[in-house]
Design a protein around this motif. Structure first.
Motif, PDB file in Angstrom:
ATOM      1  N   LEU A 177       0.853  -1.192   0.000  1.00 30.57           N
ATOM      2  CA  LEU A 177       0.000   0.000   0.000  1.00 30.57           C
ATOM      3  C   LEU A 177       0.886   1.239   0.000  1.00 30.57           C
ATOM      4  CD1 LEU A 177      -2.630  -1.049   2.693  1.00 30.57           C
ATOM      5  CD2 LEU A 177      -2.945  -1.065   0.218  1.00 30.57           C
ATOM      6  N   ASP A 231      -3.619   0.668  -3.325  1.00 34.87           N
ATOM      7  CA  ASP A 231      -2.832  -0.555  -3.457  1.00 34.87           C
ATOM      8  C   ASP A 231      -2.062  -0.532  -4.772  1.00 34.87           C
ATOM      9  OD1 ASP A 231      -4.607  -1.283  -5.488  1.00 34.87           O
ATOM     10  OD2 ASP A 231      -5.737  -2.655  -4.214  1.00 34.87           O
ATOM     11  N   PHE A 272       3.100   1.982   5.666  1.00 32.80           N
ATOM     12  CA  PHE A 272       2.797   0.829   6.515  1.00 32.80           C
ATOM     13  C   PHE A 272       4.083   0.133   6.965  1.00 32.80           C
ATOM     14  CE2 PHE A 272      -1.473   1.335   5.017  1.00 32.80           C
ATOM     15  CZ  PHE A 272      -2.259   0.805   6.024  1.00 32.80           C
ATOM     16  N   GLY A 295       2.199  -4.067   9.100  1.00 30.80           N
ATOM     17  CA  GLY A 295       0.760  -4.120   8.887  1.00 30.80           C
ATOM     18  C   GLY A 295      -0.025  -2.936   9.420  1.00 30.80           C
ATOM     19  N   LYS A 355      -4.617  -2.422   7.436  1.00 33.35           N
ATOM     20  CA  LYS A 355      -4.618  -2.397   5.970  1.00 33.35           C
ATOM     21  C   LYS A 355      -6.007  -2.312   5.348  1.00 33.35           C
ATOM     22  CE  LYS A 355      -0.138  -4.458   4.938  1.00 33.35           C
ATOM     23  NZ  LYS A 355       0.567  -5.519   4.176  1.00 33.35           N
TER      24      LYS A 355
END
Length: 326
Positions: free
Chosen positions: A44, A57, A74, A77, A92
């Motif tokens: 991401l 994404d 990120f 996670g 996410k």
């Protein structure tokens, strides 16, 4: 395949993948200053559109849209996001898993993230529990089970329970990597081990650093002597003699939170997959671990290799070079 790069043609900006496919087009007049490339963090990437931050994404699909005042990449996670001047964390799917309640934050590393409350720093876990109460003037991320902390202008290291493992006696420090951390005493840099023992005496003018952080990578660390950069091994032996100029460029965020590249020089030239980016005669190239050029310094600007590609600037245009096998 997490490679993402920003490209521009005229006043049009977009994000492409490593195949060159456009996955996202920025609106006209959006603030994208210069092409760049990097690993989109864990699949991401944060994008800013008209002053608001969202995540997409690698297919260009929005995971969140126009939700945040600012946003980090990120890590493990989880990503830090700013909402109405306070910071929290999302997962996410875009769900707020730690409510925005902190003045400032860092990214997660080894299960903990640095947070600031009322001018002091501590650490939270992934469900927002305070594991180490805010008691420090400044802190870094955990690396190899230790984090650097500042108290009264001096730096040391704590473990994941907050216990002082190495007392704050240094002018500045790096993070632990491959068992060693850079430390500065009286304006000179050396290295300590995890008991605080000086393994490499402070005798170097500067180190590969990021806001005072320094690290070994693939057994070598960049050091400066008499204004030139070279590399030492873990015993302090000069493996590649100092002959390179200031290297790498730092990115920074301006007061409107626009990404600005090619800002002040940043000496972060670490080895990755056997290569390091170096600068000579105001041009960038790449060397191997013997100090030999694999790409001669002909590029006006250049970035590190990711997923076998590096973005380079030549004759006013940006493109990509592929990583050679050595």
């Amino acid at each position: 395949d997490y490679g993402i790069a920003s490209v521009c043609m005229g006043d049009k900006h977009a994000l492409i993948n490593t195949k060159g496919d456009i996955i996202f087009r920025y609106p006209p007049n959006n603030n994208v200053i210069e092409p760049w490339s990097y690993f989109s963090s864990e699949g991401l990437v944060a994008v800013e559109i008209e002053g608001r931050w969202s995540y997409i994404d690698n297919n260009g699909k929005f995971i969140t849209k126009d939700q945040f005042d600012s946003a980090y990449d990120f890590h493990e996670g989880i990503a830090a996001v700013e909402v109405t001047g306070m910071w929290g964390y999302i997962n996410k799917t875009g769900e707020l898993i730690i409510k925005p309640a902190f003045d400032s934050v860092g990214s997660f590393s080894e299960g903990l993230a640095a947070i600031e409350l009322k001018g002091k720093w501590g650490y939270v876990n992934k469900i927002g529990e305070l594991i180490i109460k805010p008691a420090f003037d400044s802190v870094g991320s955990f690396s190899e089970d230790l984090a650097d902390i500042e108290l009264n202008g001096r730096w040391g290291f704590i473990n994941e329970t907050g216990e002082l493992i190495i007392k704050p006696v240094f002018d500045s420090v790096g993070y632990f990597s491959e068992g060693l951390a850079a430390v500065m005493l009286n304006g000179k840099w050396g290295y300590i081990n995890k008991t605080g023992e000086l393994i490499i005496k402070p005798e170097f003018d500067s180190m590969d650093h990021f806001h005072g952080r320094a690290n070994f990578s693939e057994g070598l660390a960049a050091v400066m002597l008499n204004g030139k950069w070279g590399y030492i091994n873990k015993t302090g032996e000069l493996i590649i003699k100092p002959r390179f100029d200031a290297t790498a460029f730092m990115s920074k965020i301006d007061e409107k939170k626009n990404l600005i590249l090619n800002a002040d020089p940043m000496y972060e030239y670490v080895f990755s997959n056997g290569f390091a980016r170096v600068k000579a005669n105001n041009k960038f190239g790449y060397i191997d671990k013997r100090g030999n050029y694999v790409f001669k310094p002909i590029f006006k600007n250049a970035y590190d290799f990711h997923e076998g590609l590096a973005s380079v600037k030549l004759k006013g245009k940006w493109g990509f070079i592929g990583q050679l096998n050595t």
